[in-house]
Design an enzyme around this catalytic site. Structure first.
Site, PDB file in Angstrom:
ATOM      1  N   HIS A  63       1.198  -1.146  -0.049  1.00 55.15           N
ATOM      2  CA  HIS A  63      -0.016  -0.078  -0.662  1.00 55.15           C
ATOM      3  C   HIS A  63       0.594   1.018   0.163  1.00 55.15           C
ATOM      4  O   HIS A  63       2.311   0.860   0.216  1.00 55.15           O
ATOM      5  CB  HIS A  63      -0.822  -0.307   1.280  1.00 55.15           C
ATOM      6  CG  HIS A  63      -0.617  -0.463   3.092  1.00 55.15           C
ATOM      7  ND1 HIS A  63       0.848  -0.843   2.954  1.00 55.15           N
ATOM      8  CD2 HIS A  63      -0.508   0.906   3.572  1.00 55.15           C
ATOM      9  CE1 HIS A  63       0.856  -0.578   3.944  1.00 55.15           C
ATOM     10  NE2 HIS A  63       0.378   0.563   4.650  1.00 55.15           N
ATOM     11  N   HIS A  65       1.137   3.758   1.552  1.00 56.27           N
ATOM     12  CA  HIS A  65       1.713   4.472   3.768  1.00 56.27           C
ATOM     13  C   HIS A  65       3.130   4.601   3.050  1.00 56.27           C
ATOM     14  O   HIS A  65       4.037   4.263   2.468  1.00 56.27           O
ATOM     15  CB  HIS A  65       1.440   4.146   4.592  1.00 56.27           C
ATOM     16  CG  HIS A  65       0.174   4.514   4.311  1.00 56.27           C
ATOM     17  ND1 HIS A  65      -0.636   3.615   5.617  1.00 56.27           N
ATOM     18  CD2 HIS A  65      -1.147   5.465   4.595  1.00 56.27           C
ATOM     19  CE1 HIS A  65      -1.733   4.113   5.477  1.00 56.27           C
ATOM     20  NE2 HIS A  65      -1.910   4.988   5.132  1.00 56.27           N
ATOM     21  N   ASP A  67       5.494   5.163   4.719  1.00 55.53           N
ATOM     22  CA  ASP A  67       6.297   4.088   5.911  1.00 55.53           C
ATOM     23  C   ASP A  67       6.726   2.784   5.247  1.00 55.53           C
ATOM     24  O   ASP A  67       7.039   1.880   5.630  1.00 55.53           O
ATOM     25  CB  ASP A  67       6.379   3.535   7.174  1.00 55.53           C
ATOM     26  CG  ASP A  67       4.571   3.238   6.919  1.00 55.53           C
ATOM     27  OD1 ASP A  67       3.508   3.286   6.577  1.00 55.53           O
ATOM     28  OD2 ASP A  67       4.260   1.814   8.662  1.00 55.53           O
ATOM     29  N   HIS A  68       5.528   2.405   3.818  1.00 57.90           N
ATOM     30  CA  HIS A  68       6.103   1.534   3.327  1.00 57.90           C
ATOM     31  C   HIS A  68       6.761   1.585   1.790  1.00 57.90           C
ATOM     32  O   HIS A  68       6.944   0.808   0.679  1.00 57.90           O
ATOM     33  CB  HIS A  68       4.560  -0.028   2.839  1.00 57.90           C
ATOM     34  CG  HIS A  68       4.253   0.089   4.090  1.00 57.90           C
ATOM     35  ND1 HIS A  68       4.109  -0.972   4.302  1.00 57.90           N
ATOM     36  CD2 HIS A  68       3.683   0.460   5.331  1.00 57.90           C
ATOM     37  CE1 HIS A  68       3.845  -1.719   5.851  1.00 57.90           C
ATOM     38  NE2 HIS A  68       3.657  -0.813   6.176  1.00 57.90           N
ATOM     39  N   ASP A 211      -0.649  -3.757   5.588  1.00 54.72           N
ATOM     40  CA  ASP A 211      -0.942  -4.104   6.784  1.00 54.72           C
ATOM     41  C   ASP A 211      -2.907  -4.093   6.854  1.00 54.72           C
ATOM     42  O   ASP A 211      -3.025  -3.791   6.490  1.00 54.72           O
ATOM     43  CB  ASP A 211      -0.780  -2.611   7.478  1.00 54.72           C
ATOM     44  CG  ASP A 211       0.354  -1.355   7.773  1.00 54.72           C
ATOM     45  OD1 ASP A 211       1.540  -2.478   6.714  1.00 54.72           O
ATOM     46  OD2 ASP A 211       0.349  -0.466   7.565  1.00 54.72           O
ATOM     47  N   HIS A 269       6.480  -5.343  11.106  1.00 52.11           N
ATOM     48  CA  HIS A 269       5.313  -4.175  11.715  1.00 52.11           C
ATOM     49  C   HIS A 269       5.267  -3.877  12.962  1.00 52.11           C
ATOM     50  O   HIS A 269       3.712  -3.733  13.395  1.00 52.11           O
ATOM     51  CB  HIS A 269       4.195  -4.201  11.396  1.00 52.11           C
ATOM     52  CG  HIS A 269       3.561  -3.072  10.176  1.00 52.11           C
ATOM     53  ND1 HIS A 269       3.012  -2.093  10.767  1.00 52.11           N
ATOM     54  CD2 HIS A 269       3.735  -1.891   9.683  1.00 52.11           C
ATOM     55  CE1 HIS A 269       2.171  -1.043  10.492  1.00 52.11           C
ATOM     56  NE2 HIS A 269       3.403  -0.551   9.441  1.00 52.11           N
TER      57      HIS A 269
END
Length: 311
Positions: A63, A65, A67-68, A211, A269
């Site tokens: 996805h 976001h 942090d990814h 996530d 995570h």
């Protein structure tokens, strides 16, 4: 087949833990490197492993976001410094093309290789003679996907002693038999592959989720997998907070692993509130539900063993 956890933190990096990225090193003869997510600093973590950026052939983003994904532009640019003309395939949710091309265009970055970007939906997103990768939507605050990587079954082992006994000359006929075909010898005898080739070697299955809250597609993607990589942002007792933020707890991850009948659960995570010394307790929480649970840490490496030959 080896998994390397390059970053195991959620949201932001800490002194102990980087944000999310997982590398999958494929066995020979393929020998390629696949990456799942690329949080900021991913390429720095790669430098602390034996993995080679020049071997990177595919990136799968769960996805969008940060942090990814925020490590993508730098990693893509650095790959140009290696002498490789192999294209790089980038898979991700709708928007990944705009994110990457905008960063590269505005920064004036030039890639010395072909970047193939594919915006995915549910279903099979990649397939070749050795592997199949399927994707399904999870339950997060934005579209988040999980991936099921299936290694195709391989032919069984040739019984060389029996072939010599039958007088089959080594060479091309061995290849035909190995591939499942019957052969006819010069004297008219028919040698059947089923008589000289052992049972097929079952392929491995690895499931890597983005996530998510617990959801039905987790079980669809993870059913019978050798390894399930599941987020565990929160600890037991924090289910309400996990739901509010679109995440899972250790107990929820373990429950999904148990229901899916996986071989091993690897949790990752983790919220920045958890330090490395907290990992044993997080493991114990999950192991109370699913004993084959482990909490990953940065640079944790896991070999996925080859299953026994099917009968």
């Amino acid at each position: 087949m080896d998994l390397w956890f390059l970053g195991t933190g959620a949201g932001r990096p800490t002194k102990e833990r980087n944000v999310t990225s997982i590398a999958l090193k494929l066995p020979e003869p393929c020998g390629e490197l696949w990456l799942f997510d690329a949080g900021e600093g991913t390429q720095h973590r790669l430098l602390h492993t034996p993995l080679k950026l020049s071997k990177l052939s595919a990136i799968f983003i769960t996805h969008l976001h940060g942090d990814h994904t925020f490590g993508l532009p730098g990693l893509l640019s650095s790959r140009s410094y290696f002498e490789t003309e192999q294209p790089l395939k980038l898979f991700g949710p709708p928007g990944i093309r705009k994110m990457v091309t905008t960063a590269l265009d505005i920064s004036g970055s030039r890639l010395e290789y072909e970047l193939i970007v594919e915006e995915i939906s549910e279903g099979t997103v990649y397939e070749d003679g050795l592997y199949k990768v399927e994707a399904a939507l999870l339950d997060h605050r934005i579209d988040s996907y999980g991936y099921r990587i299936t290694e195709r079954d391989r032919p069984g082992k040739l019984d060389s002693a029996k072939l010599r006994e039958l007088g089959v000359p080594s060479g091309p006929l061995y290849g035909v038999l190995k591939g499942g075909g019957d052969v006819t010898l010069d004297d008219g005898r028919v040698i059947r592959a089923s008589d000289v080739v052992g049972p097929p070697v079952k392929g491995r299955v690895v499931t890597i989720l983005g996530d998510t809250r617990p959801c039905g597609n987790t079980l669809k993607l993870a059913a019978g997998a050798d390894v399930l990589v599941h987020e565990a942002t929160f600890a037991a007792g924090q289910e309400e907070k996990a739901f509010d933020y679109g995440h899972s707890t250790t107990l929820q991850a373990a429950a999904e692993a148990k229901k899916a009948g996986v071989g091993r659960l690897v949790m990752t995570h983790f919220s920045s509130r958890f330090r490395l010394e907290d990992l044993p307790e997080l493991e114990r929480e999950a192991q109370s539900v699913f004993p084959e649970s482990v909490a990953a840490y940065d640079l944790y490496q896991l070999s996925v063993p080859q299953p026994a030959r099917s009968e």
